[in-house]
Design an enzyme around this catalytic site. Structure first.
Site, PDB file in Angstrom:
ATOM      1  N   ASN A 281     -12.233  -3.282   0.379  1.00  0.00           N
ATOM      2  CA  ASN A 281     -11.137  -3.398   1.336  1.00  0.00           C
ATOM      3  C   ASN A 281     -11.645  -3.071   2.732  1.00  0.00           C
ATOM      4  OD1 ASN A 281      -8.221  -3.249   2.351  1.00  0.00           O
ATOM      5  ND2 ASN A 281      -9.034  -1.244   2.876  1.00  0.00           N
ATOM      6  N   GLU A 282     -11.560  -4.027   3.622  1.00  0.00           N
ATOM      7  CA  GLU A 282     -11.891  -3.807   5.038  1.00  0.00           C
ATOM      8  C   GLU A 282     -13.263  -3.150   5.199  1.00  0.00           C
ATOM      9  OE1 GLU A 282      -8.492  -3.424   8.202  1.00  0.00           O
ATOM     10  OE2 GLU A 282      -9.286  -1.438   7.815  1.00  0.00           O
TER      11      GLU A 282
ATOM     12  N   CYS B  72      -6.304   0.951   2.465  1.00  0.00           N
ATOM     13  CA  CYS B  72      -7.278   2.033   2.612  1.00  0.00           C
ATOM     14  C   CYS B  72      -7.308   2.983   1.426  1.00  0.00           C
ATOM     15  CB  CYS B  72      -6.991   2.799   3.896  1.00  0.00           C
ATOM     16  SG  CYS B  72      -7.309   1.837   5.397  1.00  0.00           S
TER      17      CYS B  72
ATOM     18  N   GLU C 275       0.855  -1.180   0.000  1.00  0.00           N
ATOM     19  CA  GLU C 275       0.000   0.000   0.000  1.00  0.00           C
ATOM     20  C   GLU C 275       0.890   1.228   0.000  1.00  0.00           C
ATOM     21  OE1 GLU C 275      -3.733   2.220   2.196  1.00  0.00           O
ATOM     22  OE2 GLU C 275      -3.031   0.327   2.985  1.00  0.00           O
TER      23      GLU C 275
END
Length: 667
Positions: free
Chosen positions: A380-381, A249, A46
């Site tokens: 994502n998440e 994120c 990331e």
């Protein structure tokens, strides 16, 4: 009485001998339990902690196209005149023409009225300085346009103490008033981690400048405008089974307007539209107002990187949800089509042939062969019914066209609790390819949860991707977290449980991956860098050992109480065989400070080899860590031990992670 005492002494001695000879572990090589997926251990990338711009992407110029919120951030106007601000707006101007160039609307206009050398210029500070190496060639480029050719650019590298350590001149000659790219190269004559770039203007006339760029020539595989070789090499040395990209994120964005959009990262770098990086403002204690994404490292580069290091690509795409820790903005269910089309198009881009539109795009970008994409992350998440509603639509449409693509789906940010308890069974009922579990906890959690996957259903179609995990020395989000030996040791113990359950867990990756020592937002991280060097943490060494010696099949390894070894007497252990190299590989963690003499009984082999290879990571100080100044405080030590008898007998240190490799085809 004397004979009775002697008899008692004999039996006590016999009992002590019997106890001493009782094996600590029993391994059955012929009792294969499950296959180990080739993707078992991988890496998570990331763009956080200056992982891309200022990190693995080797560009040295910050804000090269003047597109930051503050157009001259990273730049200074240079002049002997103490009133340097006088030149801004008179001789140097930032021009913004979005109607003519929507992806890169700003440029620098210079109206030079003073012909004296070094009377006016601009200087770029780089990403916390520029790492310059003595004797290395540097490649400079700039886009320019002009009506008349009356300007000379003097290019300088200047050390942190003000000395010129590299210099060249270029004369833009084209007068068509169309944008042209001008390139030159020169060699640095000193090494400096905090250098800067100066550009002096000489002559009279007007000139427009954009995309001012400087790259070292020692990029990975020597690729022009490529990646930092030392950082990529550390990834290649891990022999990862997969690489997940681009996050994290940043896939979601603070809101949907700044989500990651992969198509905008393709093609010429001057046409890739910069956006703010969400880690620019995410951490109040580590604000980074100069943190943006130029997308010089885009999806084509990510796929190429995966191929270079022998890893399966695992791209993650936005599912119509912004980060739920921030705005939580949602794309309405009846407006998901662009997001779904992005996913369908990505598969075509990665796998399509020349008869497909996006397959042809990839081919024209220089990669004729497909990337053979097998997996795709959706979201994502993310969590809650909002996520499931969107995922169901994605799944139906994606699998109708690409039924063999395995979908990776989020179980939320925590490994237990209401969010996880809802998502985990729901996703399994949907029979997605992988559930993506995340663990950011203190070391004691990792030690205590080494049995986590022993109770999972081993027959389920849905496998586990332990997509983000890292032991936190203080606590999640704490800036005081350290990559100390305790965190690495606890991860090694937890990973014995993942390895033992390789039929359940088929992918796992530590996160985050990279951090710049002067530009981080999050701790801990797997690899730390400055502008010149990379440093492996103890956690990196643990990950590398598991990944390099993952084997092909798990086999039974029981503690002396005939139970799996998951903390009894502070020991954790797992075993795999590698049918390719014909090896048995044993991994043993000693959580205790005390040294241990262990004996391993191995069944299923006709005979033991005469020697075994040993890899040891240990330190008596749980707070010990590596630094850029002392990078080898904790490192893997390799040796060979001699074997005799029926068992493998050896001493293991306190606070240690020991890997034993022995041949299974001994003659």
């Amino acid at each position: 009485m004397k004979q009775f005492i002697q008899l008692i002494a004999f039996f006590l001695a016999f009992e002590c001998i019997a106890q001493k000879q009782e094996p600590t572990f029993k391994v059955n090589v012929s009792q294969v339990e499950s296959e180990v997926s080739p993707t078992m251990w991988g890496i998570f990338f990331e763009d956080i902690n200056m992982g891309a711009d200022g990190g693995i992407y080797a560009e040295l110029v910050k804000n090269r196209s003047f597109e930051f919120f503050k157009p001259l951030m990273g730049w200074k106007i240079t002049s002997p005149n103490t009133l340097q601000g006088f030149y801004l707006g008179s001789e140097i101007t930032i021009v913004n023409q979005p109607e003519k160039a929507s992806t890169n609307p700003r440029y620098l206009h210079v109206n030079l009225k003073n012909p004296n050398p070094q009377s006016l210029g601009i200087s770029n500070e780089g990403f916390r300085g520029m790492g310059i190496k003595k004797g290395l060639r540097y490649d400079f480029s700039v886009f320019y346009r002009q009506k008349t050719a009356h300007t000379v650019l003097v290019i300088e590298l200047v050390s942190s103490n003000g000395q010129v350590i590299g210099q060249t001149k270029i004369s833009p000659n084209d007068t068509s008033n169309e944008w042209q790219k001008l390139e030159t190269s020169f060699t640095a004559n000193e090494t400096d981690a905090k250098a800067k770039l100066n550009i002096w203007f000489e002559g009279n006339g007007e000139i427009d400048l954009d995309m001012i760029s400087l790259f070292p020539s020692d990029t990975w595989k020597g690729r022009k405008e490529g990646l930092r070789a030392d950082m990529v090499q550390m990834l290649a040395d891990m022999k990862p089974g997969f690489i997940r990209f681009p996050g994290g994120c940043i896939v979601e964005g603070h809101d949907l307007s700044v989500r990651y959009q992969w198509k905008k990262t393709l093609g010429p770098i001057e046409n890739r539209k910069l956006i703010v990086n969400r880690w620019n403002y995410e951490m109040a204690h580590r604000l980074a107002p100069d943190y943006f994404q130029t997308f010089g490292l885009g999806f084509m580069e990510y796929f190429q990187l995966a191929e270079d290091i022998g890893a399966e690509p695992l791209p993650i795409l936005n599912c119509g949800m912004a980060c739920q820790f921030n705005s939580g903005e949602l794309a309405p269910l009846n407006q998901l089509e662009p997001y779904i089309q992005d996913a369908l198009d990505l598969i075509e881009f990665a796998n399509g042939d020349s008869t497909t539109f996006l397959g042809k795009v990839r081919i024209n970008l220089g990669h004729p062969k497909p990337f053979n994409l097998k997996m795709l992350g959706v979201g994502n998440e993310n969590w809650g019914t909002q996520y499931i509603e969107r995922l169901e639509i994605f799944k139906e449409k994606l699998q109708a066209i690409y039924p063999n693509i395995k979908l990776v789906c989020s179980t939320g940010p925590l490994p237990n609790g209401p969010l996880f308890d809802y998502l985990n069974p729901t996703l399994r009922k949907m029979e997605v390819g992988f559930v993506d579990e995340h663990f950011y906890s203190r070391p004691e959690w990792f030690f205590a949860n080494a049995k986590r996957y022993d109770s999972y259903d081993k027959k389920t179609k849905t496998k586990v991707f332990a997509g983000e995990y890292a032991s936190q020395s203080v606590g999640m989000v704490s800036p005081e977290n350290k990559n100390n030996w305790l965190t690495a040791l606890s991860e090694a113990a937890f990973m014995t449980g993942m390895e033992r359950n390789a039929g359940v867990v088929q992918m796992a990756s530590y996160a985050p991956l990279f951090a710049h020592i002067d530009g981080w937002q999050w701790t801990p991280n797997l690899i730390w860098v400055d502008n010149l060097k990379s440093m492996a943490t103890p956690n990196y060494h643990v990950q590398k050992i598991y990944s390099n010696y993952k084997g092909t099949h798990t086999v039974s390894m029981l503690y002396k109480d005939k139970q799996i070894s998951a903390g009894q007497d502070s020991l954790f252990a797992s075993a795999v065989i590698d049918k390719n190299s014909q090896e048995l590989i044993l991994k043993i963690v000693n959580q205790s400070k005390d040294k241990r003499q262990i004996s391993i009984q191995i069944e299923g082999l006709s005979k033991l080899p005469k020697a075994a290879d040993l890899i040891k990571l240990e330190n008596e100080n749980l707070e010990a860590l590596n630094t850029l100044e002392r990078p080898n405080e904790i490192q893997a030590i390799e040796s060979t031990i001699t074997l005799s008898g029926k068992n493998v007998d050896l001493a293991i240190g306190g606070y240690s992670f020991t890997t034993i490799r022995l041949k299974t085809n001994a003659k």
